[in-house]
Design an enzyme around this catalytic site. Structure first.
Site, PDB file in Angstrom:
ATOM      1  CG  HIS A 328      -2.166  -0.835   1.035  1.00  0.00           C
ATOM      2  ND1 HIS A 328      -2.162  -2.187   1.294  1.00  0.00           N
ATOM      3  CD2 HIS A 328      -3.411  -0.524   0.611  1.00  0.00           C
ATOM      4  CE1 HIS A 328      -3.374  -2.671   1.043  1.00  0.00           C
ATOM      5  NE2 HIS A 328      -4.146  -1.693   0.619  1.00  0.00           N
ATOM      6  N   GLY A 329       2.029   1.212   0.520  1.00  0.00           N
ATOM      7  CA  GLY A 329       2.841   2.423   0.535  1.00  0.00           C
ATOM      8  C   GLY A 329       4.187   2.216   1.203  1.00  0.00           C
TER       9      GLY A 329
END
Length: 471
Positions: A328-329
């Site tokens: 996700h990041g």
């Protein structure tokens, strides 16, 4: 180009649909759809479109090579080539600065110098996480012999680049989409599908514009000023972000489904009322279903799944969710969020293995699950652990003084925020989701769609990207 923008709704989409149906030749319709998807991508950036096509061409021909390979050693070599190439590109653009910052911080901490690696001003190519995963799963399926290699490069390129799911998913499988792109019936106008497509698109647009964005206008300033907000504002920010994220992403998914249906392309359901879940396990069966199934099929099972004993099963759950968090990041807060969910998935699996049913009330189970999800979202949203810790302290009243003011929510946003939050709570807990509603063609329903659409247009003045664009 945003789905919730004037240029998309009044220019790109009408031109695409007219060209799609007026050409009346399947090959040229496929070419036109591919061209439209490339234009859609290039609206964001022409710089990295070559990466998109590199991924498409590389994985298409590697899958064919795997399919034709005579030995297992050759098949594995081709698979590793695809995985290394795809993950190297994704890792460099998405995680280099994260890795460099972490290494430089460690070097500074032990006093071995100031910098071990230089920081690079990298721009994350839009949609790279989604199209990389979709392309990789095709190669893996051919290697596992669960799918044959597709013979048509045009269909495969159309699948990977298809503009409705190009930027933020859902993570649809090739064996669901490519057969549709190769079917003659897909390119013939079907009124029922077009009507359902309008329903999904407009309801998704309303979720984004009338719920998620109105909540975000109040939540974002609170998160940025967490040091000075009150306990009540921290609580409102926590619950607000929980519903903002859900309606933002489920709204995008509904819009993607609607755009697909307008072209007779069926996408799977991606959200199924996740906040009604009675456990974290159930939550992941309802939240971002396409990503959950991808992580299960291509990561959890590859790690060994539940085939090597209970302890390794718990380990595999933790590792899968930790990697899912990192996907996700590039931030340790995302990793922690993944580990947090993985830990509770392992705990629930441990109880299930022993047939222990500690919480017998579905209301208590639902409340506890929802609160755990809220805690997880605090880490997911926070820029660092300092903000996350402070946010949780204020939300759960672990502070020396309690304050109940709402001064940090701008006056023009207060009423809209409270109305949108209340509407979000009602829709998430007490209403059927968009897939459960049988919205049939009628004059009354057409008026409802038209009314919602016009209301959304009045809020469309400023650009408001979808939250998952950053992933």
């Amino acid at each position: 180009m945003l789905f919730n923008s004037y240029i998309f709704i009044f220019a790109f989409l009408p031109i695409t649909l007219m060209g799609y149906y007026l050409i009346r030749n399947k090959f040229y319709q496929q070419c036109f759809l591919l061209l439209s998807s490339v234009v859609f991508y290039c609206y964001w950036s022409t710089t990295y479109v070559f990466l998109l096509f590199f991924t498409v061409i590389l994985d298409f021909y590697i899958a064919r090579a795997i399919d034709k390979a005579k030995t297992q050693k050759a098949r594995k070599a081709f698979l590793l080539t695809s995985l290394i190439a795809n993950l190297s590109i994704l890792g460099f653009f998405k995680y280099y600065n994260f890795f460099a910052d972490s290494m430089n911080g460690l070097v500074s901490l032990v006093g071995a110098g100031e910098k071990a690696l230089p920081a690079l001003n990298l721009i994350l190519p839009i949609g790279i996480s989604f199209y990389t995963f979709q392309s990789m799963c095709y190669v893996i399926d051919v290697y596992r012999r669960t799918s044959d290699a597709h013979a048509n490069l045009l269909s495969f390129a159309g699948y990977v680049t298809l503009f409705p799911h190009q930027i933020s998913g859902p993570l649809v499988r090739h064996n669901k989409i490519i057969p549709q792109l190769e079917s003659e019936s897909t390119y013939k106008f079907q009124a029922d599908n077009f009507w359902r497509g309008c329903y999904f698109f407009i309801f998704g647009l309303a979720k984004k514009m009338l719920v998620a964005d109105l909540i975000a206008a109040a939540v974002d300033p609170l998160v940025h000023n967490m040091q000075s907000v009150s306990n009540l504002e921290a609580i409102l920010a926590m619950f607000g972000y929980t519903f903002q994220l859900y309606f933002d992403f489920s709204g995008y998914s509904d819009m993607a489904v609607g755009l697909g249906l307008m072209m007779n392309i069926q996408f799977p359901q991606n959200f199924n009322s996740p906040y009604k879940s009675l456990s974290i396990t159930e939550f992941w069966q309802r939240w971002h279903i396409s990503l959950s199934s991808w992580l299960k099929d291509y990561l959890y099972i590859s790690l060994g799944g539940n085939r090597e004993g209970k302890v390794k099963t718990y380990r595999n759950l933790l590792l899968t969710m930790a990697i899912g968090g990192l996907w996700h990041g590039a931030n340790w807060t995302y990793v922690f969020w993944g580990v947090f969910h993985g830990m509770f998935l392992a705990i629930e699996r441990y109880f299930k293995d022993r047939n222990w049913n500690i919480i017998r009330s579905k209301y208590i189970a639902g409340f506890l699950t929802f609160m755990l999800v809220n805690i997880g979202w605090v880490f997911f949203r926070s820029p660092d652990f300092k903000v996350a810790t402070l946010w949780l302290k204020k939300s759960f009243l672990f502070t020396s003084e309690y304050t109940w003011t709402i001064y940090h929510i701008a006056l023009k946003h207060k009423d809209r925020f409270l109305i949108a939050l209340g509407l979000g709570i009602i829709m998430a807990f007490f209403c059927r989701n968009t897939w459960e509603i049988k919205f049939k063609p009628s004059f009354k329903n057409a008026l409802i769609l038209a009314f919602l659409f016009v209301i959304c247009l009045t809020y469309m003045g400023e650009e408001s990207p979808f939250l998952y664009f950053q992933f």
